[in-house]
Design a protein around this motif. Structure first.
Motif, PDB file in Angstrom:
ATOM      1  N   LYS A 116       0.819  -1.226   0.000  1.00  0.00           N
ATOM      2  CA  LYS A 116       0.000   0.000   0.000  1.00  0.00           C
ATOM      3  C   LYS A 116       0.844   1.263   0.000  1.00  0.00           C
ATOM      4  O   LYS A 116       0.368   2.343  -0.346  1.00  0.00           O
ATOM      5  CB  LYS A 116      -0.937  -0.011   1.207  1.00  0.00           C
ATOM      6  N   LYS A 117       2.099   1.149   0.445  1.00  0.00           N
ATOM      7  CA  LYS A 117       2.953   2.338   0.494  1.00  0.00           C
ATOM      8  C   LYS A 117       3.607   2.623  -0.859  1.00  0.00           C
ATOM      9  O   LYS A 117       4.243   3.652  -1.034  1.00  0.00           O
ATOM     10  CB  LYS A 117       4.058   2.138   1.547  1.00  0.00           C
ATOM     11  N   ILE A 118       3.457   1.713  -1.789  1.00  0.00           N
ATOM     12  CA  ILE A 118       4.086   1.913  -3.111  1.00  0.00           C
ATOM     13  C   ILE A 118       3.101   2.665  -4.004  1.00  0.00           C
ATOM     14  O   ILE A 118       2.009   2.167  -4.290  1.00  0.00           O
ATOM     15  CB  ILE A 118       4.460   0.545  -3.765  1.00  0.00           C
ATOM     16  N   THR A 119       3.505   3.841  -4.416  1.00  0.00           N
ATOM     17  CA  THR A 119       2.605   4.646  -5.248  1.00  0.00           C
ATOM     18  C   THR A 119       3.047   4.668  -6.709  1.00  0.00           C
ATOM     19  O   THR A 119       2.237   4.900  -7.595  1.00  0.00           O
ATOM     20  CB  THR A 119       2.566   6.100  -4.727  1.00  0.00           C
ATOM     21  N   ASP A 120       4.321   4.406  -6.925  1.00  0.00           N
ATOM     22  CA  ASP A 120       4.862   4.406  -8.275  1.00  0.00           C
ATOM     23  C   ASP A 120       4.245   3.255  -9.081  1.00  0.00           C
ATOM     24  O   ASP A 120       4.338   2.083  -8.673  1.00  0.00           O
ATOM     25  CB  ASP A 120       6.393   4.230  -8.148  1.00  0.00           C
ATOM     26  N   GLU A 121       3.590   3.582 -10.187  1.00  0.00           N
ATOM     27  CA  GLU A 121       2.838   2.566 -10.952  1.00  0.00           C
ATOM     28  C   GLU A 121       3.739   1.453 -11.486  1.00  0.00           C
ATOM     29  O   GLU A 121       3.360   0.284 -11.478  1.00  0.00           O
ATOM     30  CB  GLU A 121       2.095   3.226 -12.129  1.00  0.00           C
ATOM     31  N   LYS A 122       4.933   1.847 -11.939  1.00  0.00           N
ATOM     32  CA  LYS A 122       5.837   0.837 -12.512  1.00  0.00           C
ATOM     33  C   LYS A 122       6.266  -0.171 -11.436  1.00  0.00           C
ATOM     34  O   LYS A 122       6.237  -1.383 -11.650  1.00  0.00           O
ATOM     35  CB  LYS A 122       7.064   1.543 -13.099  1.00  0.00           C
ATOM     36  N   LEU A 123       6.625   0.367 -10.260  1.00  0.00           N
ATOM     37  CA  LEU A 123       7.062  -0.526  -9.173  1.00  0.00           C
ATOM     38  C   LEU A 123       5.889  -1.380  -8.659  1.00  0.00           C
ATOM     39  O   LEU A 123       6.066  -2.559  -8.348  1.00  0.00           O
ATOM     40  CB  LEU A 123       7.705   0.285  -8.043  1.00  0.00           C
ATOM     41  N   LYS A 124       4.706  -0.771  -8.621  1.00  0.00           N
ATOM     42  CA  LYS A 124       3.507  -1.524  -8.192  1.00  0.00           C
ATOM     43  C   LYS A 124       3.308  -2.755  -9.063  1.00  0.00           C
ATOM     44  O   LYS A 124       3.052  -3.854  -8.580  1.00  0.00           O
ATOM     45  CB  LYS A 124       2.275  -0.629  -8.377  1.00  0.00           C
ATOM     46  N   LYS A 125       3.425  -2.549 -10.370  1.00  0.00           N
ATOM     47  CA  LYS A 125       3.244  -3.665 -11.310  1.00  0.00           C
ATOM     48  C   LYS A 125       4.372  -4.677 -11.142  1.00  0.00           C
ATOM     49  O   LYS A 125       4.143  -5.896 -11.175  1.00  0.00           O
ATOM     50  CB  LYS A 125       3.230  -3.114 -12.744  1.00  0.00           C
ATOM     51  N   GLN A 126       5.583  -4.175 -10.933  1.00  0.00           N
ATOM     52  CA  GLN A 126       6.714  -5.097 -10.741  1.00  0.00           C
ATOM     53  C   GLN A 126       6.517  -5.948  -9.484  1.00  0.00           C
ATOM     54  O   GLN A 126       6.868  -7.122  -9.466  1.00  0.00           O
ATOM     55  CB  GLN A 126       8.025  -4.312 -10.641  1.00  0.00           C
ATOM     56  N   VAL A 127       5.961  -5.332  -8.441  1.00  0.00           N
ATOM     57  CA  VAL A 127       5.707  -6.083  -7.202  1.00  0.00           C
ATOM     58  C   VAL A 127       4.718  -7.214  -7.477  1.00  0.00           C
ATOM     59  O   VAL A 127       4.923  -8.354  -7.056  1.00  0.00           O
ATOM     60  CB  VAL A 127       5.189  -5.144  -6.082  1.00  0.00           C
ATOM     61  N   ARG A 128       3.654  -6.901  -8.201  1.00  0.00           N
ATOM     62  CA  ARG A 128       2.654  -7.937  -8.526  1.00  0.00           C
ATOM     63  C   ARG A 128       3.302  -9.082  -9.296  1.00  0.00           C
ATOM     64  O   ARG A 128       3.091 -10.258  -9.006  1.00  0.00           O
ATOM     65  CB  ARG A 128       1.527  -7.336  -9.388  1.00  0.00           C
ATOM     66  N   ASN A 129       4.125  -8.725 -10.272  1.00  0.00           N
ATOM     67  CA  ASN A 129       4.724  -9.761 -11.115  1.00  0.00           C
ATOM     68  C   ASN A 129       5.848 -10.512 -10.392  1.00  0.00           C
ATOM     69  O   ASN A 129       6.058 -11.704 -10.633  1.00  0.00           O
ATOM     70  CB  ASN A 129       5.215  -9.159 -12.439  1.00  0.00           C
ATOM     71  N   PHE A 130       6.544  -9.819  -9.500  1.00  0.00           N
ATOM     72  CA  PHE A 130       7.543 -10.484  -8.652  1.00  0.00           C
ATOM     73  C   PHE A 130       6.851 -11.572  -7.830  1.00  0.00           C
ATOM     74  O   PHE A 130       7.318 -12.716  -7.762  1.00  0.00           O
ATOM     75  CB  PHE A 130       8.185  -9.424  -7.735  1.00  0.00           C
ATOM     76  N   CYS A 131       5.699 -11.207  -7.247  1.00  0.00           N
ATOM     77  CA  CYS A 131       4.948 -12.182  -6.433  1.00  0.00           C
ATOM     78  C   CYS A 131       4.485 -13.346  -7.303  1.00  0.00           C
ATOM     79  O   CYS A 131       4.534 -14.506  -6.888  1.00  0.00           O
ATOM     80  CB  CYS A 131       3.746 -11.521  -5.759  1.00  0.00           C
ATOM     81  N   GLY A 132       4.042 -13.033  -8.521  1.00  0.00           N
ATOM     82  CA  GLY A 132       3.596 -14.078  -9.445  1.00  0.00           C
ATOM     83  C   GLY A 132       4.740 -15.023  -9.785  1.00  0.00           C
ATOM     84  O   GLY A 132       4.580 -16.251  -9.734  1.00  0.00           O
TER      85      GLY A 132
END
Ligand SMILES: [Fe+2]
Ligand SMILES: [Fe+2]
Length: 295
Positions: free
Chosen positions: A74-90
């Motif tokens: 929730k603390k990540i606001t940067d869209e690129k990093l947000k998407k990277q976090v999702r894909n890292f988890c995937g």
């Protein structure tokens, strides 16, 4: 670069440019042959069981990485990093499930892995993940440990392509494929936990340099325990006279290959301005995925 390689690259570019920052989640579905030799890595029990110890610790370890990063989502606001976090988890989720699938082969070969796996699981999820003293800077220990361990997985990934022998003649193809696919994705996502840590903790530098020596000691301790435990369970299959030679082959072979470049790159982590992307080896992942149907 050869003419063939640049033609391939051009063709790939026309289709879709490879972008390591995309951190693509690939839904692979590997299966493992039951007819592989018991000591599948060059007929060496030490090397095989070192790899088996990795098969056992990866699933719980990678769930720990995902949890430690997701806590801060929730603390990540940067869209690129947000998407990277999702894909890292995937990516990490699928790594966990594929290594866990290999446990069936281990169990069919008679190994008992539950006690060791439970121990690591408790250490990571019930102890390290819970370390926090309110009102102090003793927090985010799980994320710090994740950043340290992701440095290792990225460097091991690098070594798998650069130095480790994964030739068809010496290592079963299904096991080589699993480790190369995992290695390539570790290279692709090596920045993610680090970038999250930098965003959410202004004491990240102090924490990572203090924790890295402890994480390093624990990592090698538990991999040694896992290797030793599996060797002990295999005692009736071992030729004790051959063990000293096999141990030498392990240390000068697989273990040495995994650490060829690691000494130098490991210590870069202790520099204040370190970033995982400074080791620009994304071409290793790109080359690996070039002809994969699941890429
Ligand atoms: Fe992974
Ligand atoms: Fe990873």
């Amino acid at each position: 670069m050869s003419a063939t390689t640049s033609t391939n690259k051009k063709t790939a570019t026309e289709k879709k440019t490879y972008d390591p920052e995309e951190i693509k989640v690939r839904r692979v579905n590997f299966s493992f042959s039951k007819s592989n030799p018991r000591f599948y890595y060059k007929n060496n029990p030490f090397s095989t069981h070192f790899i088996n110890a990795l098969h056992i610790v990866f699933p719980t370890g990678e769930r720990f990485f995902v949890n430690s990063v997701l806590k801060h989502q929730k603390k990540i606001t940067d869209e690129k990093l947000k998407k990277q976090v999702r894909n890292f988890c995937g990516q990490e989720g699928i790594h966990s499930s594929m290594h866990e699938r290999f446990w069936n082969i281990l169990k069919e070969n008679g190994y008992v892995i539950k006690g060791y796996e439970n121990h690591i699981d408790n250490l990571l999820h019930k102890i390290i993940a819970k370390i926090e003293i309110e009102g102090t800077r003793i927090n985010n220990i799980d994320l710090t440990a994740t950043v340290c361990l992701e440095h290792f997985t990225a460097l091991f990934g690098h070594a798998i392509f650069m130095h480790v022998d994964t030739n068809k003649g010496t290592v079963p193809e299904d096991i080589a494929e699993l480790f190369q696919w995992h290695a390539a994705e570790e290279i692709e996502h090596k920045n993610v936990a680090f970038d999250v840590f930098q965003k959410v903790d202004d004491a990240e530098y102090t924490k990572r340099v203090l924790l890295m020596p402890i994480v390093t000691a624990l990592l090698y301790f538990y991999l040694s325990v896992g290797t030793g435990m599996l060797m002990y369970q295999d005692r009736k299959y071992l030729d004790f006279k051959k063990l000293p030679k096999q141990f030498m082959e392990f240390t000068t072979g697989l273990l040495n290959d995994l650490h060829s470049d690691l000494y130098k790159d490991y210590f870069n982590f202790f520099k204040r301005d370190f970033h995982p992307s400074f080791l620009n080896d994304y071409n290793l992942a790109e080359d690996f995925f070039k002809d994969k149907t699941y890429a």
